[in-house]
Structure formats: C-alpha cells, structure tokens
Design a protein around this motif. Structure first.
Motif, PDB file in Angstrom:
ATOM      1  N   THR A 209       0.833  -1.208   0.000  1.00 49.89           N
ATOM      2  CA  THR A 209       0.000   0.000   0.000  1.00 49.89           C
ATOM      3  C   THR A 209       0.865   1.253   0.000  1.00 49.89           C
ATOM      4  OG1 THR A 209      -0.197  -0.186   2.412  1.00 49.89           O
ATOM      5  CG2 THR A 209      -1.996  -1.087   1.112  1.00 49.89           C
TER       6      THR A 209
ATOM      7  N   LEU B 153       1.061   4.069  -3.014  1.00 53.04           N
ATOM      8  CA  LEU B 153       0.826   5.495  -2.765  1.00 53.04           C
ATOM      9  C   LEU B 153       2.031   6.319  -3.200  1.00 53.04           C
ATOM     10  CD1 LEU B 153      -1.330   7.403  -1.546  1.00 53.04           C
ATOM     11  CD2 LEU B 153      -0.049   7.298   0.601  1.00 53.04           C
TER      12      LEU B 153
ATOM     13  N   THR C 201      -4.535   4.986   4.964  1.00 53.38           N
ATOM     14  CA  THR C 201      -4.219   5.610   3.674  1.00 53.38           C
ATOM     15  C   THR C 201      -5.089   6.834   3.461  1.00 53.38           C
ATOM     16  OG1 THR C 201      -3.642   3.451   2.710  1.00 53.38           O
ATOM     17  CG2 THR C 201      -4.080   5.249   1.178  1.00 53.38           C
TER      18      THR C 201
END
Length: 438
Positions: free
Chosen positions: A184, A188, A369
């Motif tokens: 993740t 990003l 996130t």
C-alpha cells in the motif's frame, strides 16, 4: 433520540473546532454535553468517564508510540536522513526532475525507518528544498512533492498510526498490518512519483548532472546501517523475538547508536528530542483518553449502530458502501488530524466494514491511507503546514501542484480499497491472514 445524540455530539465538537478549542478538549466537552443531554446520571457518568480515561491509556502496546516517535526524531537529527537522500538520488538520478523523484523515494526510505509522515516532511523538506532551489526548481512544486509523498511514512512499517489503529480496533495483528503496509505504501508513493515526474517533464526539469564526490559503493555502504533498522525491527516482530513495543525500544537504541557513530548529535540536541517526544506523546495519550469517553458515549447512545443502519439503507452493495465511507473520511481528513480521526472513526466504520466482508487488516490500511491523504489537504493538514514551513512557501502557491497529485493519491486509495490483494498479499504469504480476498 439517536439522531439527536449524533447531531449533538458531532455538532458541538465541530463548533468547538471552529472556535479554536484544542481537539482533545473538544472531544471531551462534546462527550460530556451529549451524555448529560441524553439523560445519563451525571455522577455515574463522571465515574465511568474517569474509568474509561484510565483504561484507554493503560495499555502496554501504547508504549510503542513514544518509542517509535523518538526513533524517528533521532533519525531526523542524527544524520540518517541525509544518507538516505544520497542513496535515493543515486537510484533515481537518471529521471527527469530527479530531485523530486529523489524526494519521493527518500520519504519512502525515511518512512520505512521512522514511521512518521510529519517527521519525514520536516527532514526531507529541510534537506531537499535547498538542493532543488539551487537547480532552479519552483519552490512550490518542490514543497508539494515533499508534502504529498510524506504520508507513505505512515504505511511503510514501522508505523505509529497502524499501531494506534490496532489498539483502537481491539487488537488487530500489528505484524499483519505492518506487512500489509508495504504494497500500500509503495502504491501510494508510486502514484505521487508518476505525477511528480510528469509535472517535471512539463516544466523542463532535467536528469541529474551532479557529480557525487563519494563513490557509489560508499553511498551504498553509508545507507546500509540506516536501512538495517527496518530488517531488525520487522525481523524481530515476525520472528517472535520481540513485540511491537519492544521493537520500538530496539529501534531507539539502534538509531541512537548510529547517531553517536555519525557524530551529528550532541547532548543538547538529544535533550530537545526527548522533550519533543514527551510533548507529542502526552498529546496523543490525552487524545486517547478523551476519545475513550467519546466511544463510551457513542456506544451508550447507539450511534455506531445507527450510522451502520443508515449506510446499509442507502445500498447493500459493498462497493457503494465503501465509496461512501471513503468520501466521508476524505472530507473529515481535511478537518481532523490523523490520530483523533483514527480514534473517532474506527469504532464507527469497522463494524460496517466487517458487515460487507472486509477484513480488519484491509480496513485498517484503507483507513490510514485515507487519513494520510487528509494530512496533505487544508485547512488542518499537518504535513501541509510543516512542508510549507520548511519549504518557505505559502499554502496558496503550493495548492495548484497538490491538486493533481492529490487526485493521483485518491486513485491509489480506491485501488487499495477495491483490490484486497494489495493490502493482504504480503500478510497472506507470511501466514498472518487466512485469505487475500473478500
């Protein structure tokens, strides 16, 4: 009655935020007002609130937060950040706008060791801004890239916010969250890097023409001890050698040793680091204590169940529900810092996520996130203000560059939300979760 309590709780909280009341005090005052207006006996509520405050912070796992915070501060001032920047420039110096790409990669490296987006924003901004200015980069562009790439630091482990989510969610595996944070965080960071390079090409920024005085081998050797901190921390946790809290202690000792060897930190600097860590840790603990009262009031009033029913009445489609949750959290992330947002919204949205088949680990990574993206947006974005400060630029100048990068980050967020394997593949391969799908 539930609707009235919901409006009273969150309405009074946001009124106090607008009035400039500190967040922790606003949470506590809003909870007290709602409890009294909902008919709770004041004496019983006072006793219960005191017990909730104490039990909320009476956790061995919470000790990990100040230790990881201290470790990140030591890295910032102990010469570790500079060595990571040199490694990043070595790896991406061939790209157009290489200093922006270096900033993104250095923030990912620093986040992988410190776990703090604000520390990454400060450390990398103070190092990269002068370099980018010397090569003719627009300071607003440089600051925007630094600000938007910093949230990777709260996803790539070790991560304080993931530990906080684990505690708030009732003991979700920290190891599974940490391992899920790798892909993740990389996704990003990649989304920011792609937009940064695209903007660099449009502005005509070239690849590196800098001749490093040190050899490639020396740069690599200098960076290895810093990156070794990740292996020590994650290897110890996954190998069962120590817990996440003990890993924080090990990280502090290791980073302190590196700072001594690099001779870039004196006793005064170390004292200041301890004082800063103590202040930030006290703030977080006060927030947790106040949020424990809010959680109790919400449970007593039936607010989480009412919100869940309201969402389910809109649609039974999991994709629509997750879309609504993400949009709501993106908006809330503009007004709340990450820590109080995790404490407030985890007990509200985690049961909803479970009801649509989302695992606790997947939801946690989506939540962090989402709120990490919120840290780059006005009016309350912590990374935004720190990044503008170290970059010596104004928010209005940075915004025109943040908007397209923000859009790319939101695309990454929805990929993380709707493709569970991004969050769960690595934990699944490590045997930490039973499946990497819904």
């Amino acid at each position: 009655m539930v609707l009235q309590a919901t409006l009273m709780l969150f309405g009074s909280f946001f009124v106090m935020l607008l009035a400039g009341v500190p967040i922790s005090a606003g949470i506590g005052i809003a909870s007290v007002i709602t409890a009294i207006m909902s008919g709770m006996d004041p004496a019983i509520f006072a006793l219960t609130a005191a017990q909730r405050c104490f039990s909320g912070v009476d956790s061995f796992s919470l000790l990990a937060l100040p230790f990881f915070s201290l470790g990140g501060n030591i890295m910032n001032k102990g010469g570790i950040a500079k060595r990571l920047v040199r490694l990043a420039r070595l790896l991406v110096g061939w790209m157009p706008g290489y200093l922006a790409a270096t900033n993104v990669l250095a923030n990912m490296f620093f986040g992988a060791v410190s776990g703090s987006s604000v520390a990454a924003t400060s450390a990398m901004g103070s190092i990269m801004s002068p370099l980018e200015k010397d090569e003719g980069y627009d300071p607003n562009y440089s600051a925007a890239v630094n600000i938007c790439s910093a949230p990777t630091g709260i996803l790539i482990p070790p991560s304080g916010p993931l530990i906080l989510y684990s505690i708030t969610a009732g003991g979700v595996s920290v190891a599974a969250l940490f391992m899920g944070g790798y892909l993740t965080g990389l996704l990003l960071g990649l989304s920011v890097a792609v937009l940064a390079i695209y903007l660099a090409v449009k502005k005509g920024y070239k690849s590196s023409q800098v001749k490093e005085e040190a050899s490639t081998l020396k740069i690599l050797v200098d960076a290895v001890p810093s990156l070794l901190a990740v292996i020590i921390v994650m290897g110890g946790i996954l190998g069962g050698i120590f817990t996440a809290t003990e890993a924080g202690v090990v990280m502090c000792l290791y980073c302190g040793l590196l700072a001594v060897l690099y001779r870039e930190m004196n006793f005064k600097t170390f004292y200041d680091l301890l004082a800063d860590t103590m202040k930030s840790s006290a703030t977080i603990l006060f927030l947790i204590a106040a949020s424990s009262i809010m959680s109790y009031v919400m449970s007593y009033s039936g607010i989480p169940a009412a919100i869940s029913s309201a969402l389910m009445s809109i649609s039974s489609n999991r994709y629509v529900i997750l879309l609504i949750m993400n949009v709501f959290l993106l908006i809330m992330g503009m007004f709340l810092d990450l820590t109080p947002a995790v404490l407030i919204f985890t007990p509200i949205f985690l049961p909803i996520a479970r009801s649509v088949g989302m695992s606790d680990v997947h939801f946690g990574l989506m939540l962090i996130t989402n709120l990490g993206i919120g840290s780059v947006t006005p009016p309350v974005g912590s990374c935004l203000f720190v990044g503008c400060g170290v970059g010596h630029v104004k928010i209005e100048g940075v915004t025109k560059y943040i908007v397209p990068i923000f859009a790319a980050m939101v695309v990454a967020l929805f990929l993380i939300t709707y493709i569970p394997a991004i969050s769960l593949l690595v934990p699944y391969l490590c045997g930490l979760v039973p499946s990497m799908w819904w």
